[in-house]
Scaffold this motif. Structure first.
Motif, PDB file in Angstrom:
ATOM      1  N   THR A 163     -36.914 -30.150-137.167  1.00 37.86           N
ATOM      2  CA  THR A 163     -36.452 -30.355-138.221  1.00 37.86           C
ATOM      3  C   THR A 163     -35.451 -31.622-138.490  1.00 37.86           C
ATOM      4  OG1 THR A 163     -36.815 -27.939-138.751  1.00 37.86           O
ATOM      5  CG2 THR A 163     -35.740 -29.257-140.400  1.00 37.86           C
ATOM      6  N   ILE A 164     -34.554 -31.631-137.748  1.00 38.91           N
ATOM      7  CA  ILE A 164     -33.600 -32.498-137.756  1.00 38.91           C
ATOM      8  C   ILE A 164     -34.079 -33.941-137.373  1.00 38.91           C
ATOM      9  CG2 ILE A 164     -31.425 -33.362-136.631  1.00 38.91           C
ATOM     10  CD1 ILE A 164     -30.456 -30.689-136.408  1.00 38.91           C
ATOM     11  N   SER A 165     -34.929 -34.060-136.279  1.00 35.18           N
ATOM     12  CA  SER A 165     -35.578 -35.282-135.659  1.00 35.18           C
ATOM     13  C   SER A 165     -36.694 -35.524-136.824  1.00 35.18           C
ATOM     14  CB  SER A 165     -36.172 -34.680-134.359  1.00 35.18           C
ATOM     15  OG  SER A 165     -35.289 -34.329-133.473  1.00 35.18           O
ATOM     16  N   THR A 166     -37.288 -34.663-137.519  1.00 36.08           N
ATOM     17  CA  THR A 166     -38.013 -34.965-138.469  1.00 36.08           C
ATOM     18  C   THR A 166     -37.615 -35.838-139.717  1.00 36.08           C
ATOM     19  OG1 THR A 166     -39.682 -33.085-137.871  1.00 36.08           O
ATOM     20  CG2 THR A 166     -39.938 -33.978-140.195  1.00 36.08           C
ATOM     21  N   MET A 167     -36.544 -35.122-140.206  1.00 35.25           N
ATOM     22  CA  MET A 167     -35.526 -35.968-141.180  1.00 35.25           C
ATOM     23  C   MET A 167     -35.095 -37.231-140.547  1.00 35.25           C
ATOM     24  SD  MET A 167     -35.761 -33.948-143.825  1.00 35.25           S
ATOM     25  CE  MET A 167     -37.375 -33.262-143.111  1.00 35.25           C
ATOM     26  N   PHE A 168     -34.993 -37.553-139.342  1.00 40.92           N
ATOM     27  CA  PHE A 168     -34.497 -38.638-139.174  1.00 40.92           C
ATOM     28  C   PHE A 168     -35.728 -39.871-138.891  1.00 40.92           C
ATOM     29  CE2 PHE A 168     -33.980 -41.945-135.623  1.00 40.92           C
ATOM     30  CZ  PHE A 168     -32.664 -42.187-135.840  1.00 40.92           C
ATOM     31  N   ALA A 169     -37.032 -39.094-138.680  1.00 42.89           N
ATOM     32  CA  ALA A 169     -38.311 -40.084-138.821  1.00 42.89           C
ATOM     33  C   ALA A 169     -38.572 -40.594-139.978  1.00 42.89           C
ATOM     34  CB  ALA A 169     -39.358 -39.460-137.846  1.00 42.89           C
ATOM     35  N   LEU A 170     -38.575 -39.381-140.981  1.00 47.03           N
ATOM     36  CA  LEU A 170     -38.615 -39.748-142.312  1.00 47.03           C
ATOM     37  C   LEU A 170     -37.804 -40.689-143.053  1.00 47.03           C
ATOM     38  CD1 LEU A 170     -39.482 -36.111-143.922  1.00 47.03           C
ATOM     39  CD2 LEU A 170     -41.205 -38.165-143.554  1.00 47.03           C
ATOM     40  N   GLY A 171     -36.640 -40.744-142.604  1.00 47.88           N
ATOM     41  CA  GLY A 171     -35.594 -41.717-142.923  1.00 47.88           C
ATOM     42  C   GLY A 171     -35.989 -43.193-142.376  1.00 47.88           C
ATOM     43  N   GLY A 218     -44.955 -35.854-133.058  1.00 50.62           N
ATOM     44  CA  GLY A 218     -44.364 -35.530-131.779  1.00 50.62           C
ATOM     45  C   GLY A 218     -43.319 -34.483-131.803  1.00 50.62           C
ATOM     46  N   PHE A 219     -42.536 -34.586-132.893  1.00 50.79           N
ATOM     47  CA  PHE A 219     -41.386 -33.614-132.907  1.00 50.79           C
ATOM     48  C   PHE A 219     -41.906 -32.111-133.298  1.00 50.79           C
ATOM     49  CE2 PHE A 219     -39.138 -37.174-135.219  1.00 50.79           C
ATOM     50  CZ  PHE A 219     -38.511 -37.813-134.054  1.00 50.79           C
ATOM     51  N   TRP A 220     -43.085 -32.128-133.885  1.00 48.77           N
ATOM     52  CA  TRP A 220     -43.683 -30.745-134.051  1.00 48.77           C
ATOM     53  C   TRP A 220     -44.530 -30.338-132.997  1.00 48.77           C
ATOM     54  CZ3 TRP A 220     -41.353 -27.514-137.149  1.00 48.77           C
ATOM     55  CH2 TRP A 220     -40.601 -28.298-138.134  1.00 48.77           C
ATOM     56  N   THR A 221     -45.052 -31.224-132.258  1.00 46.70           N
ATOM     57  CA  THR A 221     -45.604 -30.930-130.969  1.00 46.70           C
ATOM     58  C   THR A 221     -44.556 -30.118-130.093  1.00 46.70           C
ATOM     59  OG1 THR A 221     -47.383 -32.560-131.108  1.00 46.70           O
ATOM     60  CG2 THR A 221     -46.814 -31.751-128.735  1.00 46.70           C
ATOM     61  N   ALA A 222     -43.363 -30.596-129.952  1.00 46.33           N
ATOM     62  CA  ALA A 222     -42.320 -30.343-129.153  1.00 46.33           C
ATOM     63  C   ALA A 222     -42.107 -28.886-129.758  1.00 46.33           C
ATOM     64  CB  ALA A 222     -41.167 -30.857-129.377  1.00 46.33           C
ATOM     65  N   ALA A 253     -45.264 -39.564-127.558  1.00 47.25           N
ATOM     66  CA  ALA A 253     -44.931 -39.044-126.433  1.00 47.25           C
ATOM     67  C   ALA A 253     -43.418 -38.981-126.239  1.00 47.25           C
ATOM     68  CB  ALA A 253     -45.182 -39.410-125.099  1.00 47.25           C
ATOM     69  N   ILE A 254     -42.643 -39.903-126.526  1.00 50.54           N
ATOM     70  CA  ILE A 254     -41.139 -40.298-126.459  1.00 50.54           C
ATOM     71  C   ILE A 254     -40.486 -39.747-127.510  1.00 50.54           C
ATOM     72  CG2 ILE A 254     -40.813 -42.291-127.957  1.00 50.54           C
ATOM     73  CD1 ILE A 254     -39.067 -41.500-124.333  1.00 50.54           C
ATOM     74  N   ALA A 255     -41.389 -39.611-128.835  1.00 49.81           N
ATOM     75  CA  ALA A 255     -40.634 -38.489-129.957  1.00 49.81           C
ATOM     76  C   ALA A 255     -40.706 -36.915-129.377  1.00 49.81           C
ATOM     77  CB  ALA A 255     -41.633 -38.502-131.147  1.00 49.81           C
ATOM     78  N   ILE A 256     -41.690 -36.646-128.686  1.00 51.60           N
ATOM     79  CA  ILE A 256     -41.630 -35.232-128.052  1.00 51.60           C
ATOM     80  C   ILE A 256     -40.445 -35.269-127.055  1.00 51.60           C
ATOM     81  CG2 ILE A 256     -42.839 -33.692-126.503  1.00 51.60           C
ATOM     82  CD1 ILE A 256     -45.463 -34.761-127.230  1.00 51.60           C
ATOM     83  N   VAL A 257     -40.180 -36.217-126.296  1.00 47.33           N
ATOM     84  CA  VAL A 257     -39.021 -36.159-125.562  1.00 47.33           C
ATOM     85  C   VAL A 257     -37.865 -36.093-126.153  1.00 47.33           C
ATOM     86  CG1 VAL A 257     -37.910 -37.493-123.725  1.00 47.33           C
ATOM     87  CG2 VAL A 257     -40.071 -37.362-123.576  1.00 47.33           C
ATOM     88  N   MET A 258     -37.796 -36.944-127.040  1.00 52.01           N
ATOM     89  CA  MET A 258     -36.378 -37.097-127.912  1.00 52.01           C
ATOM     90  C   MET A 258     -35.974 -35.632-128.609  1.00 52.01           C
ATOM     91  SD  MET A 258     -34.930 -40.038-127.966  1.00 52.01           S
ATOM     92  CE  MET A 258     -34.065 -40.257-129.406  1.00 52.01           C
ATOM     93  N   THR A 259     -36.939 -34.854-129.217  1.00 52.63           N
ATOM     94  CA  THR A 259     -36.632 -33.842-129.731  1.00 52.63           C
ATOM     95  C   THR A 259     -36.045 -32.642-128.526  1.00 52.63           C
ATOM     96  OG1 THR A 259     -37.950 -33.624-131.561  1.00 52.63           O
ATOM     97  CG2 THR A 259     -37.532 -31.534-130.802  1.00 52.63           C
TER      98      THR A 259
END
Length: 399
Positions: A94-102, A250-254, A302-308
């Motif tokens: 959720t935190i990462s998603t807010m970052f991406a939306l930003g 990617g975040f939600w795949t994680a 893929a790197i978004a999955i990694v980041m989360t």
């Protein structure tokens, strides 16, 4: 070249902020570190929008990152410690998603608001409101316990129970107090300087060696792909938006996979997928713009999955008392990647055109291999002591 210089110099400030923020967070609390960093970002950004000197602009860029860029890690540590294993990954995603939306909003605002001074003011002014978080947010219960502030921790737990429409039994509270006293006595007996503790523990030392390499890869590839996206064919603002938006799935795949198959398999597969896409993008022939864009977006996915995943995983590898300091160390060394990222467009023009994606792919491949050296943390209780962190591979205590 000025833009490259600013991007790299700004990131140098983060080498200072992360250990400083880690110290503030572990000494005075996660909430203090979060509000202080976010508020500093706001007021320094506004001041920068009024300067007319390039030297002052650079100085304020470094100053902003040096005393304000630790907000994200502070927020992540706070949230990680407030939730149990079943909600830890969801909270991180959720935190990462807010970052991406930003970032998506940033790209759209930048498309519509072209004067950089006005754009800076629009982006930074709302940050000043974050000072109210000090009174709105609850402090980390785990941090309060590690500092012996059991009454405050108990008060927060009672509020949480009330919000969840449950009641903490007196038996549970007595067990909580007894555990807290045991941990307090144990920590007082073994209190030593953190670097000494790390060196004396080969297990923790290994994690302190390999985790920074993951972070170098993350920041290098993540920010490098963002920066290079504006050089892809088409509208540079929309390209930036696309590359930012692809992070969200990617975040939600994680979140779908981390609690089902484990942290290590997800990280290894995501790193390897990112590496494959980077190498494919580097050597695809001209005239295949659609395929190139697809590989670029899949690589960013893929790197978004990694980041989360790596935020969650790194936080789970270290004990509560030193979690933010060790987490900050890994992230601080990782800023080598974000310092290098703004230079990668120049590498493409001055060294070799496919050099950036080949560099990204090589680091992703190396990091995927290094994941094999650390334990699986799926279903484990967050370790509170060095001993518990060392025994992670043998423990499956749910909480």
């Amino acid at each position: 070249m000025d833009r490259i210089c600013i991007g790299s110099i700004r990131t140098i400030g983060t080498l200072l902020v992360l250990p400083i923020t880690g110290y503030i967070s572990d000494r005075w609390g996660r909430r203090v570190a979060l509000t202080l960093n976010a508020f500093n970002t706001g007021w320094i950004g506004l001041v920068r929008s009024f300067v007319h000197s390039y030297e002052w602009f650079l100085a304020l860029e470094v100053m902003e990152s040096a005393i304000g860029a630790g907000a994200y890690s502070s927020c992540f540590i706070l949230v990680t410690e407030l939730v149990g294993p079943k909600r830890r990954v969801a909270a991180g995603a959720t935190i990462s998603t807010m970052f991406a939306l930003g970032q998506v909003v940033l790209g759209l605002i930048a498309w519509g608001v072209r004067p950089w001074r006005t754009l800076t003011q629009v982006l930074y002014a709302p940050q000043l409101l974050v000072i109210t978080y000090f009174w709105i947010l609850a402090e980390s219960v785990r941090w309060l316990m590690s500092k012996g502030r059991y009454e405050e921790a108990e008060t927060i737990l009672k509020k949480v129970a009330k919000t969840n429409k449950t009641v903490l039994s007196e038996k549970s509270l007595e067990a909580f107090r007894a555990t807290a006293e045991v941990e307090k006595h144990k920590e007082k007996q073994n209190e030593q300087w953190l670097p000494i503790l790390v060196i004396k523990s080969p297990t923790i030392l290994l994690r302190c060696i390999v985790s920074p390499i993951w972070w170098i890869t993350n920041t290098l590839v993540y920010y490098g792909m963002n920066i290079n996206s504006v050089n892809l064919s088409g509208n540079q603002f929309l390209n930036f938006v696309y590359v930012a938006a692809i992070e969200i799935p990617g975040f939600w795949t994680a979140i779908l996979l981390l609690d089902r198959v484990g942290r290590k398999p997800v990280l290894i597969c995501a790193y390897f997928l990112c590496a494959a896409c980077q190498f494919g993008f580097a050597f695809i022939p001209d005239g295949y713009e659609g395929l190139s864009m697809a590989l670029y977006l899949i690589g960013k996915y893929a790197i978004a999955i990694v980041m989360t995943s790596v935020y969650v995983y790194t936080a789970e590898l270290f004990p509560t008392k030193y979690r933010h300091s060790l987490f900050a160390f890994a992230s601080m060394v990782g800023r080598i990647g974000s310092i290098t990222a703004p230079l990668t467009p120049a590498f493409a023009t001055e060294v070799w055109e496919p050099f950036p994606p080949v560099l990204f792919g090589s680091f992703a491949l190396l990091s995927g291999l290094l994941i094999f050296t650390t334990p699986e943390t799926l279903g484990t209780k967050l370790p509170d002591t060095m001993e518990e962190a060392e025994q992670l591979s043998d423990r499956k205590t749910h909480r």
